[in-house]
Design an enzyme around this catalytic site. Structure first.
Site, PDB file in Angstrom:
ATOM      1  N   GLU A 107     -38.716  -8.552 -32.088  1.00 28.15           N
ATOM      2  CA  GLU A 107     -39.136  -9.371 -33.216  1.00 28.15           C
ATOM      3  C   GLU A 107     -39.747 -10.668 -32.716  1.00 28.15           C
ATOM      4  O   GLU A 107     -39.187 -11.336 -31.844  1.00 28.15           O
ATOM      5  CB  GLU A 107     -37.952  -9.728 -34.131  1.00 28.15           C
TER       6      GLU A 107
ATOM      7  N   GLU B 246     -29.417  -8.423 -33.375  1.00 27.75           N
ATOM      8  CA  GLU B 246     -29.080  -9.822 -33.126  1.00 27.75           C
ATOM      9  C   GLU B 246     -27.590 -10.119 -32.999  1.00 27.75           C
ATOM     10  O   GLU B 246     -27.012 -10.848 -33.810  1.00 27.75           O
ATOM     11  CB  GLU B 246     -29.731 -10.696 -34.206  1.00 27.75           C
TER      12      GLU B 246
END
Length: 420
Positions: free
Chosen positions: A345, A225
């Site tokens: 995810e 991320e």
């Protein structure tokens, strides 16, 4: 469970105020600090937080594929024989936290955990870690040594070796995920105050060497991320994630040419923000090009209203409006045959009923299936505060509603090795 060793659930963090100046601000998931919470979030002129692609429609997944290294062919992952491979897996976190080991081993045996994961049909495991776990000062804890006697006295790296071999022996492919620089939290960039870029690269090279003889360890999710300061394609060596991913991929391939390189998105494109790691619009003009061809897989993270209630979840035409949003931010990569995608995810607590979270999860699952997009679900662990897990809080019972949704789109495992 030993309350002194087991982590507690992490509380949600508030997004930084500078994000608010953008029209749609967002950020997403940081898994589990000392307590395994996914803290994914997105904001839209308010403070808030919480923790796809289209190829030939309706194409059928061809299964696990053959042994040997994987590579890419346009928008597909393929095996050594050129046969299409679709990864349908799950995350199991913990190595990135202060336990320096996968969570849940305080209550059960690690092999029984992997047996259950394989039984549920997950053919891939994304395994988050922190670079801190490789230091001599990192001592595994939160483990019931009576239930896991073979882990006693091992370093975190040696426990990772056990988990990786155990998974791959059962036919589960493994993606290693550099999730955090240390146990305390995620970092916006691939380096931080506690981790230099050189160490980040060196650790990846060491892992690529360490597992190069196990074809079922398929690659590196380079950094979890990227966001905040992270840019894409602007040429600034301090912030350009596309440049850093290229550097890391080439460094890994010098010692292990077989690995796929999974490159996540950032949290924004120009002045529009999205989920942390979820925006891949920069790939259009600035793709990651490695010296070793056909090894790049882009990875997006995407979350639902249970994590943060974005405006699009409240639209009158929800969930019919979602495909256009997914297409714009990440799904176009497969739709336009640029490269394969992994939904690294996504997740949420509710998968059944009429809540917007359940509707969103099922809509995304149907979308991934329709377009044959690989995924690793967040998460196996029940101690992800924003999403819960495939396991319920007792770390043994399967959440049947979640598995009913996930089982709609699963491809086979590789054949288990003898004795498994």
């Amino acid at each position: 469970m030993d309350q002194n060793n087991a982590p507690t659930t992490e509380t949600k963090r508030t997004p930084r105020s500078q994000r608010l100046r953008f029209g749609i601000a967002a950020a997403v998931v940081a898994a589990a600090a000392v307590g395994g919470t996914v803290t994914a979030f997105a904001v839209n002129n308010t403070d808030g937080q919480s923790a796809t692609t289209t190829s030939a429609a309706g194409a059928k997944a061809t299964g696990a594929g053959a042994e040997g290294p994987l590579s890419t062919k346009k928008s597909e992952i393929v095996d050594a024989n050129g046969k299409k491979v679709v990864l349908t897996g799950v995350n199991w976190f913990g190595f990135e936290t202060g336990t320096y080991a996968p969570h849940g081993l305080w209550t059960r045996n690690w092999e029984s955990m992997l047996d259950q994961m394989a039984k549920q049909g997950f053919n891939t495991m994304r395994l988050p870690y922190s670079n801190e776990m490789f230091k001599s000062s990192a001592k595994p804890n939160g483990i019931d040594w009576h239930k896991n006697p073979d882990l006693k006295g091992l370093t975190p790296q040696q426990i990772m070796d056990k988990i990786v071999k155990g998974a791959t022996d059962r036919g589960i492919r493994v993606i290693l995920d550099q999730h955090r620089p240390d146990q305390y939290g995620q970092s916006e960039l691939w380096y931080s105050q506690s981790l230099t870029e050189k160490q980040w690269l060196d650790d990846w090279v060491k892992l690529a060497k360490r597992y190069q003889n196990n074809d079922r360890v398929i690659g590196a999710d380079l950094h979890n991320e990227p966001r905040g300061q992270a840019t894409w394609g602007d040429g600034n060596p301090k912030t350009d994630w596309q440049l850093a991913a290229t550097k890391a991929g080439n460094a890994i391939h010098k010692v292990n040419k077989d690995w796929l390189i999974f490159v996540e998105g950032t949290d924004r494109h120009k002045n529009e923000q999205f989920w942390w790691g979820g925006d891949l619009q920069g790939v259009k003009k600035h793709p990651v090009k490695l010296k070793e061809p056909n090894k790049v897989v882009y990875s997006a993270h995407d979350y639902g209203p249970g994590v943060y209630n974005q405006n699009w979840f409240m639209a009158k035409d929800f969930p019919k409006n979602m495909p256009a949003i997914w297409d714009k931010h990440w799904a176009y990569i497969k739709k336009q045959n640029i490269a394969p995608l992994l939904m690294g995810e996504f997740g949420g607590k509710k998968t059944a009923g009429k809540s917007s979270e359940a509707v969103w999860q099922n809509a995304l699952m149907d979308y991934l299936k329709k377009h044959q997009i690989s995924y690793t679900y967040w998460t196996w662990n029940p101690d992800s505060g924003d999403t819960g897990g495939v396991l319920k809080n007792d770390w043994k019972t399967i959440d049947q509603n979640k598995m009913k949704m996930l089982s709609k789109y699963q491809t086979p495992l590789l054949e288990a090795k003898k004795g498994k």
